[in-house]
Design an enzyme around this catalytic site. Structure first.
Site, PDB file in Angstrom:
ATOM      1  N   ASP A  16       0.822  -1.218   0.000  1.00 53.94           N
ATOM      2  CA  ASP A  16       0.000   0.000   0.000  1.00 53.94           C
ATOM      3  C   ASP A  16       0.852   1.262   0.000  1.00 53.94           C
ATOM      4  O   ASP A  16       0.641   2.170  -0.802  1.00 53.94           O
ATOM      5  CB  ASP A  16      -0.929   0.034   1.218  1.00 53.94           C
ATOM      6  CG  ASP A  16      -2.025  -1.018   1.138  1.00 53.94           C
ATOM      7  OD1 ASP A  16      -2.391  -1.416   0.016  1.00 53.94           O
ATOM      8  OD2 ASP A  16      -2.510  -1.449   2.205  1.00 53.94           O
ATOM      9  N   ARG A  95       1.149   4.098  16.970  1.00 56.33           N
ATOM     10  CA  ARG A  95       0.608   5.094  16.023  1.00 56.33           C
ATOM     11  C   ARG A  95       0.830   6.537  16.456  1.00 56.33           C
ATOM     12  O   ARG A  95       1.246   7.364  15.633  1.00 56.33           O
ATOM     13  CB  ARG A  95      -0.881   4.826  15.747  1.00 56.33           C
ATOM     14  CG  ARG A  95      -1.166   3.466  15.103  1.00 56.33           C
ATOM     15  CD  ARG A  95      -0.215   3.140  13.999  1.00 56.33           C
ATOM     16  NE  ARG A  95      -0.585   1.944  13.251  1.00 56.33           N
ATOM     17  CZ  ARG A  95       0.228   1.337  12.394  1.00 56.33           C
ATOM     18  NH1 ARG A  95       1.442   1.806  12.178  1.00 56.33           N
ATOM     19  NH2 ARG A  95      -0.176   0.262  11.742  1.00 56.33           N
ATOM     20  N   ASP A 124      -6.395   2.268  12.334  1.00 56.63           N
ATOM     21  CA  ASP A 124      -5.155   3.038  12.236  1.00 56.63           C
ATOM     22  C   ASP A 124      -5.349   4.379  11.544  1.00 56.63           C
ATOM     23  O   ASP A 124      -4.711   5.368  11.904  1.00 56.63           O
ATOM     24  CB  ASP A 124      -4.074   2.201  11.547  1.00 56.63           C
ATOM     25  CG  ASP A 124      -3.551   1.110  12.475  1.00 56.63           C
ATOM     26  OD1 ASP A 124      -3.505   1.368  13.704  1.00 56.63           O
ATOM     27  OD2 ASP A 124      -3.205   0.017  12.000  1.00 56.63           O
ATOM     28  N   SER A 175      -2.128  -9.879   6.580  1.00 57.25           N
ATOM     29  CA  SER A 175      -1.673  -8.516   6.786  1.00 57.25           C
ATOM     30  C   SER A 175      -1.070  -8.473   8.185  1.00 57.25           C
ATOM     31  O   SER A 175      -1.704  -8.916   9.145  1.00 57.25           O
ATOM     32  CB  SER A 175      -2.857  -7.552   6.677  1.00 57.25           C
ATOM     33  OG  SER A 175      -2.566  -6.363   7.388  1.00 57.25           O
TER      34      SER A 175
HETATM   35  N1  ARG Z   1      -6.449  -4.523  15.123  1.00 60.52           N
HETATM   36  C1  ARG Z   1      -5.241  -3.944  15.625  1.00 60.52           C
HETATM   37  C2  ARG Z   1      -5.478  -2.510  16.025  1.00 60.52           C
HETATM   38  O1  ARG Z   1      -6.380  -1.892  15.544  1.00 60.52           O
HETATM   39  C3  ARG Z   1      -4.072  -4.089  14.694  1.00 60.52           C
HETATM   40  C4  ARG Z   1      -4.200  -3.387  13.358  1.00 60.52           C
HETATM   41  C5  ARG Z   1      -3.089  -3.677  12.370  1.00 60.52           C
HETATM   42  N2  ARG Z   1      -3.089  -5.067  12.021  1.00 60.52           N
HETATM   43  C6  ARG Z   1      -2.547  -5.630  10.936  1.00 60.52           C
HETATM   44  N3  ARG Z   1      -2.620  -6.920  10.871  1.00 60.52           N
HETATM   45  N4  ARG Z   1      -1.970  -4.949   9.999  1.00 60.52           N
HETATM   46  O2  ARG Z   1      -4.751  -1.973  16.824  1.00 60.52           O
END
Ligand code: ARG
Length: 410
Positions: A16, A95, A124, A175
């Site tokens: 991405d 983040r 995110d 992912s």
């Molecule tokens: N669900 C988790 C969160 O919102 C992780 C998100 C990222 N996960 C990923 N497999 N890329 O904090």
């Protein structure tokens, strides 16, 4: 022609964010890529080169491991942060740190835009966008993957058409996101919450069946709620966590299978591997149980739930978090001491705890002879403690108490 407006992109090296570089350029932007080292086991120099190859004007890698551990994970440990009682918030905690660095680089480069590779369905995007709003409302956020409407196959075709190196992980059905505090895995067969995750979804933790047959013991030393030593050896938090990820992961500790409630209203199934987090939170809670009184433990626990939710929801840079930090920090003044752990076949057990502030008094707790507890005083205590119960019963006997009627059939 006017100078292209600069955008600072949070660059992971994945598909991405790699496709985002030529896509942003095609819209007249000059791209500065920023990758933070938050402890992901990735060759970040290769990531930096990939950004330049994809067309970024500049690409920076910043080692933020200590900043992440000291500014974020120490708070997560002190507050025993678990979202919905299960997820140690590994992705969520990184983040705001990434967001803060994006803002700093944007200001340094005179950029008006920040970009990230998040889609419109996840948490995110909320976190990055809210960070930017809170820290730098003058900056605008561009989220290409939220608007370009490409499928994964179309993205790969776009990458190939623009000579963007397609990441080697294109064959992986998952992912993932990794940092010091854990590894997040979703997509592929994990999308069926009825099915057990296959072994191949895991990378940091051993299959407990294949884990060592002998338990491994270790001691974590805490000062004011923060881990500062492993087996008696003083260590900064980031290397301590890295070492513990390896040791606990080898025993299959830290696997979490969670159907979680996203901010955007979707239920999603995610698998996490958080060996150090699971071990450290167990140790920290055990130490708190030794040194903190019951009312403080209970009040803190209810605030921890709110703290975890605000981190999940992307509200790190806000007044509730700083106020909760003040409460938590005060609660940790006596949370110092040692906790012994045993790692064995996917589990971590607390086997011992000591502290100079221990509220555990052998002379009071013992059932052997010579205890200092004045047994006869218990009778008067229970007489007074039981007064509300006696009053309740007496009033119920004197006056007719209405009964609950069964609800009418609808
Ligand atoms: N669900 C988790 C969160 O919102 C992780 C998100 C990222 N996960 C990923 N497999 N890329 O904090």
């Amino acid at each position: 022609m006017p100078a292209p407006s600069t955008v600072v992109l949070a660059y992971s090296g994945g598909l991405d964010t790699s496709v985002a570089i030529p896509w942003l350029q095609s819209r007249g932007h000059e791209v500065v890529a920023l990758t933070l080292d938050v402890g992901q086991p990735v060759d970040l120099e290769a990531t930096r080169r990939k950004a330049l190859q994809a067309g970024a004007r500049a690409a920076y890698v910043v080692d933020a491991r200590d900043e992440f551990a000291e500014g974020f994970l120490s708070k997560a440990i002190r507050a025993n942060l678990l979202y919905e009682g299960e997820y140690p918030l590994s992705t969520a905690l990184a983040r705001p740190l990434i967001g803060r660095h994006l803002v700093e680089v944007a200001r340094r480069e005179g950029a008006r835009y920040i970009a990230h590779g998040c889609t419109g369905k996840g948490n995110d995007q909320v976190r990055f966008d809210l960070c930017t709003t809170a820290l730098a409302p003058e900056l605008e956020v561009i989220a290409p993957a939220r608007v370009w409407g490409m499928t994964r196959d179309e993205e790969i075709a776009y990458a190939e058409a623009h000579a963007v190196p397609v990441p080697a992980t294109r064959g992986s059905p998952y992912s993932t996101d990794e940092n010091l505090w854990g590894r997040s895995v979703e997509c592929g067969v994990l999308e069926d919450p009825a099915l057990e995750p296959p072994e191949e979804a895991y990378a940091w933790t051993a299959d407990p069946r294949a884990a060592p047959d002998e338990p491994e013991r270790l001691t974590v030393g805490f000062e004011h709620g923060i881990p500062t030593a492993l087996d008696g050896e003083a260590m900064p938090l980031a290397p301590l966590i890295l070492a513990l990820n390896r040791r606990a992961g080898r025993h299959g500790v830290g696997r979490i299978d969670h159907v979680e409630s996203r901010v955007v209203g979707i239920k999603s199934r995610e698998v996490y591997e958080c060996p150090a987090a699971v071990a450290l939170l167990a140790a920290h809670r055990a130490l708190e149980g030794l040194v903190l009184p019951r009312d403080l433990l209970a009040t803190k626990q209810s605030l921890e739930t709110q703290y975890a939710r605000l981190v999940y929801d992307g509200l790190w840079f806000g007044p509730l978090r700083t106020a909760l930090d003040a409460f938590v920090e005060d609660s940790q003044l006596r949370v110092s001491g040692d906790v012994s752990l045993k790692l064995y076949k996917g589990g971590v057990a607390v086997t011992g705890r000591t502290s100079p502030y221990s509220l555990y008094q052998s002379a009071l707790a013992t059932y052997s002879t010579g205890d200092r507890f004045r047994h006869e005083m218990a009778e008067g205590f229970i007489y007074v403690w039981g007064l509300p119960a006696r009053t309740w019963t007496a009033v119920g006997e004197r006056a007719a108490v209405p009964r609950l009627r069964p609800p009418p059939a609808s």
